[in-house]
Write an enzyme that holds these catalytic residues in place. Structure first.
Site, short mmCIF file in Angstrom:
data_model
loop_
_atom_site.label_atom_id
_atom_site.label_comp_id
_atom_site.label_asym_id
_atom_site.label_seq_id
_atom_site.Cartn_x
_atom_site.Cartn_y
_atom_site.Cartn_z
N SER A 205 -61.63 -12.71 56.23
CA SER A 205 -60.69 -13.81 56.46
C SER A 205 -61.28 -15.16 56.07
O SER A 205 -60.60 -16.18 56.13
CB SER A 205 -60.22 -13.83 57.92
OG SER A 205 -61.32 -13.86 58.80
N ASN B 243 -63.32 -12.31 69.54
CA ASN B 243 -61.92 -12.28 69.96
C ASN B 243 -61.54 -13.52 70.77
O ASN B 243 -60.49 -14.14 70.53
CB ASN B 243 -61.62 -11.01 70.78
CG ASN B 243 -61.78 -9.76 69.92
OD1 ASN B 243 -61.90 -9.86 68.70
ND2 ASN B 243 -61.79 -8.60 70.56
N THR C 169 -15.84 -34.15 57.89
CA THR C 169 -15.88 -32.79 58.45
C THR C 169 -15.43 -31.90 57.30
O THR C 169 -14.58 -32.31 56.49
CB THR C 169 -14.93 -32.61 59.65
OG1 THR C 169 -13.59 -32.89 59.24
CG2 THR C 169 -15.30 -33.57 60.80
N HIS C 170 -16.00 -30.73 57.18
CA HIS C 170 -15.74 -29.85 56.03
C HIS C 170 -16.06 -30.53 54.71
O HIS C 170 -15.48 -30.17 53.68
CB HIS C 170 -14.28 -29.37 56.01
CG HIS C 170 -13.76 -28.89 57.33
ND1 HIS C 170 -13.85 -27.59 57.74
CD2 HIS C 170 -13.19 -29.57 58.36
CE1 HIS C 170 -13.32 -27.48 58.96
NE2 HIS C 170 -12.93 -28.67 59.36
N SER D 92 -35.48 -35.72 33.29
CA SER D 92 -35.36 -34.42 32.65
C SER D 92 -36.10 -34.50 31.33
O SER D 92 -36.16 -35.56 30.70
CB SER D 92 -33.89 -34.11 32.41
OG SER D 92 -33.75 -33.21 31.33
N LYS E 158 -31.02 -38.39 33.17
CA LYS E 158 -31.15 -37.71 34.45
C LYS E 158 -32.15 -38.38 35.39
O LYS E 158 -33.17 -38.90 34.97
CB LYS E 158 -31.60 -36.26 34.24
CG LYS E 158 -30.54 -35.35 33.66
CD LYS E 158 -29.33 -35.18 34.56
CE LYS E 158 -29.55 -34.17 35.67
NZ LYS E 158 -29.74 -32.80 35.17
N ASN F 37 -33.39 -36.73 38.83
CA ASN F 37 -33.19 -35.58 39.71
C ASN F 37 -33.83 -35.78 41.08
O ASN F 37 -34.94 -36.31 41.16
CB ASN F 37 -33.76 -34.32 39.05
CG ASN F 37 -33.01 -33.97 37.78
OD1 ASN F 37 -31.81 -34.17 37.68
ND2 ASN F 37 -33.74 -33.47 36.78
N GLU G 236 -34.91 -31.87 47.11
CA GLU G 236 -34.67 -30.44 46.89
C GLU G 236 -35.85 -29.60 47.39
O GLU G 236 -35.66 -28.50 47.92
CB GLU G 236 -34.43 -30.17 45.40
CG GLU G 236 -33.10 -30.72 44.92
CD GLU G 236 -32.94 -30.65 43.41
OE1 GLU G 236 -31.94 -30.10 42.95
OE2 GLU G 236 -33.82 -31.14 42.68
N TYR H 157 -56.86 -7.13 71.39
CA TYR H 157 -56.97 -7.55 70.00
C TYR H 157 -56.80 -6.38 69.03
O TYR H 157 -57.35 -5.31 69.23
CB TYR H 157 -58.34 -8.21 69.76
CG TYR H 157 -58.54 -8.69 68.33
CD1 TYR H 157 -58.10 -9.95 67.93
CD2 TYR H 157 -59.14 -7.87 67.37
CE1 TYR H 157 -58.26 -10.38 66.62
CE2 TYR H 157 -59.31 -8.30 66.06
CZ TYR H 157 -58.86 -9.56 65.69
OH TYR H 157 -59.03 -9.98 64.41
N GLN I 93 -55.55 -11.08 62.60
CA GLN I 93 -56.21 -11.95 61.63
C GLN I 93 -55.19 -12.56 60.67
O GLN I 93 -55.42 -13.64 60.12
CB GLN I 93 -57.25 -11.13 60.86
CG GLN I 93 -58.00 -11.88 59.80
CD GLN I 93 -59.23 -11.09 59.36
OE1 GLN I 93 -60.21 -11.00 60.08
NE2 GLN I 93 -59.18 -10.51 58.17
N LYS J 69 -53.18 -16.53 60.76
CA LYS J 69 -53.52 -17.87 60.29
C LYS J 69 -52.81 -18.31 59.00
O LYS J 69 -52.29 -19.43 58.96
CB LYS J 69 -55.05 -18.02 60.17
CG LYS J 69 -55.73 -18.09 61.55
CD LYS J 69 -57.20 -17.93 61.48
CE LYS J 69 -57.83 -16.66 62.01
NZ LYS J 69 -57.10 -15.62 62.65
N1 ARG Z 1 -61.66 -12.73 61.66
C1 ARG Z 1 -61.10 -12.28 62.90
C2 ARG Z 1 -59.69 -12.89 63.09
O1 ARG Z 1 -59.41 -13.86 62.47
C3 ARG Z 1 -61.95 -12.70 64.05
C4 ARG Z 1 -61.89 -11.77 65.21
C5 ARG Z 1 -62.50 -10.48 64.85
N2 ARG Z 1 -62.64 -9.65 65.97
C6 ARG Z 1 -62.91 -8.35 65.85
N3 ARG Z 1 -63.03 -7.67 66.90
N4 ARG Z 1 -63.06 -7.81 64.67
O2 ARG Z 1 -58.90 -12.37 63.84
#
Ligand code: ARG
Length: 444
Positions: A7, A94, A139-140, A261, A267, A269, A274, A301, A306, A309
């Protein structure tokens, strides 16, 4: 395995939070006598050096080291030797990652809030400038009744006010520290979880170790509040796209937020608007992605988590750009108030005012008044003039109970001025709301 497992390519964005969490943890271990003071000092000094290095050179991406936690720990071992290994006492990745990510999301919420405050100020400034500018209310997407541009802009102020309160609620709820939950069950070491919680700016430690390492509600709260915000920004963006079109011509978008454009020289734009509209779909996709990741996970966990994120990072980046672009557009757009007024006057938008007048002055039931007004509109339409330009004889011919006093309500200005109900479009009402809003932002 290396590639699917790692990660670090994305969680390197957590480096500041990871170092702050480790410093708080080691200070607590020392205070509790779990690690001796000299070792804790060496670890802290090492972490500070690593932070300086990351700030200057970025975080090195080594897939073998998997994640930000291992990259930093291995760097620490290079700097201070085996003592580095004491840092991870009574801790698991964790609870470490749960803490880091909460800290990151908390900062993200604060950034969004600051951006939204600037957007609110921009809306207030433009609303005040155009508090008397009459435009068609729709409206509409059909001309309905005249409103003011100030009132229309203030509608978005109210949406953003609620968005800020959603983020603020979520921030209060999430501000509990999971550090010390360890892998899932807690730890036998005599930790002081209140100490680490306070050091990291949390209100208190979390109360269940299993929940602490499994909870991603805080990230979902961010994405859900972010989705609602993105929807609001998208509606405003959509209005700008419509208003900037030639048939409407309500706004001239600033050059800074539009593009030409490559083939059509005339143009201009509305690309920024958008993209704000487009980004809303992606933010919603991020929210959906994390919901689906979490929905089937047993406690505690699992590595699926992972994947929490990337959608949060992506959504945050898009929200930041959308807020900034929208604020810039609000600040610099040219409103064509002459065009808005002309359209408000052309669409028989004061028909309701005529019907209301017949009810008030002629004591006519509203349904009948509505019918009489319909005939007046048809007559004006056939003559190609606004209601206010129909001669009195014509109006009397439609219904003898109409007299000259009716002209006082047929202009668009009289119409908006009469909408004095709480929250109505009358400039006096909108001025009062702007003053309240300023006071609420501490700007009064
Ligand atoms: N890279 C892991 C995550 O983002 C960290 C936690 C990993 N924990 C484990 N028991 N492998 O979730």
């Amino acid at each position: 395995m290396r590639e699917i497992n790692a990660s670090i390519p994305f969680d390197k964005r957590l480096w500041k939070q990871d170092i702050a969490g480790s410093k708080a943890h080691v200070a607590m271990l020392a205070a509790q006598g779990i690690v001796d003071g000299e070792d804790a000092q060496a670890i802290t000094t090492g972490l500070n050096a690593i932070a300086d290095d990351y700030a200057a050179n970025g975080v090195p991406v080594d897939l073998d080291l998997e994640d930000i936690h291992m990259v930093t720990e291995s760097r620490l071992a290079e700097l201070i030797g085996p003592t580095a290994g004491r840092l991870h006492t009574a801790r698991s990745r964790n609870d470490q990652v749960a803490t880091d990510f909460r800290l990151w999301v908390r900062d993200a919420m604060d950034e969004v809030d600051a951006g939204l405050l600037a957007l609110q100020r921009a809306l207030l400034a433009r609303a005040e400038e155009h508090v008397d500018a009459v435009m068609p209310g729709f409206t509409h997407l059909q001309s309905a009744q005249p409103v003011t541009l100030g009132h229309h802009l203030m509608a978005y102020y109210e949406m953003i006010r609620r968005d800020r309160s959603r983020f603020a609620d979520a921030r209060v709820r999430m501000n509990e520290c999971p550090l010390g939950a360890a892998a899932l069950a807690g730890t036998g070491f005599p930790l002081d979880r209140h100490m680490t919680a306070a050091a990291l700016g949390f209100d208190r430690p979390t109360d269940n170790s299993l929940d602490s390492v499994s909870d991603r509600d805080f990230a979902l709260d961010y994405l859900m509040a972010g989705t609602q915000l993105a929807l609001h920004l998208s509606r405003l963006a959509e209005e700008f796209v419509i208003w900037a079109s030639q048939p409407f011509g309500f706004v001239k978008l600033p050059d800074a937020y539009s593009t030409g454009s490559s083939i059509m020289p005339q143009k201009r734009n509305p690309d920024a608007a958008e993209l704000v509209r487009g980004h809303a779909g992606r933010v919603m996709g991020c929210m959906t992605a994390l919901c689906v990741t979490m929905k089937g996970l047993p406690l505690a966990y699992s590595k699926d988590m992972q994947d929490d994120k990337p959608p949060v990072f992506e959504a945050h980046d898009m929200l930041g750009l959308s807020i900034a672009a929208m604020t810039g557009m609000i600040e610099t757009v040219t409103f064509r108030t002459d065009r808005m007024r002309a359209l408000a006057e052309s669409g028989f938008a004061t028909a309701t005012d005529l019907a209301d007048w017949l009810v008030r002055e002629g004591d006519i039931p509203f349904r009948e008044a509505h019918h009489i007004t319909g005939r007046a509109v048809a007559t004006a339409e056939a003559a190609g003039v606004p209601l206010a330009d129909l001669p009195i004889e014509t109006l009397k011919g439609i219904d003898p109970r109409i007299d000259e006093r009716v002209y006082a309500v047929l202009t668009v200005d009289a119409s908006v001025a009469s909408r004095m109900s709480h929250g109505g479009t009358a400039p006096a009402q909108v001025r009062a709301r702007i003053a309240q809003a300023r006071a609420a932002l501490g700007d009064a």
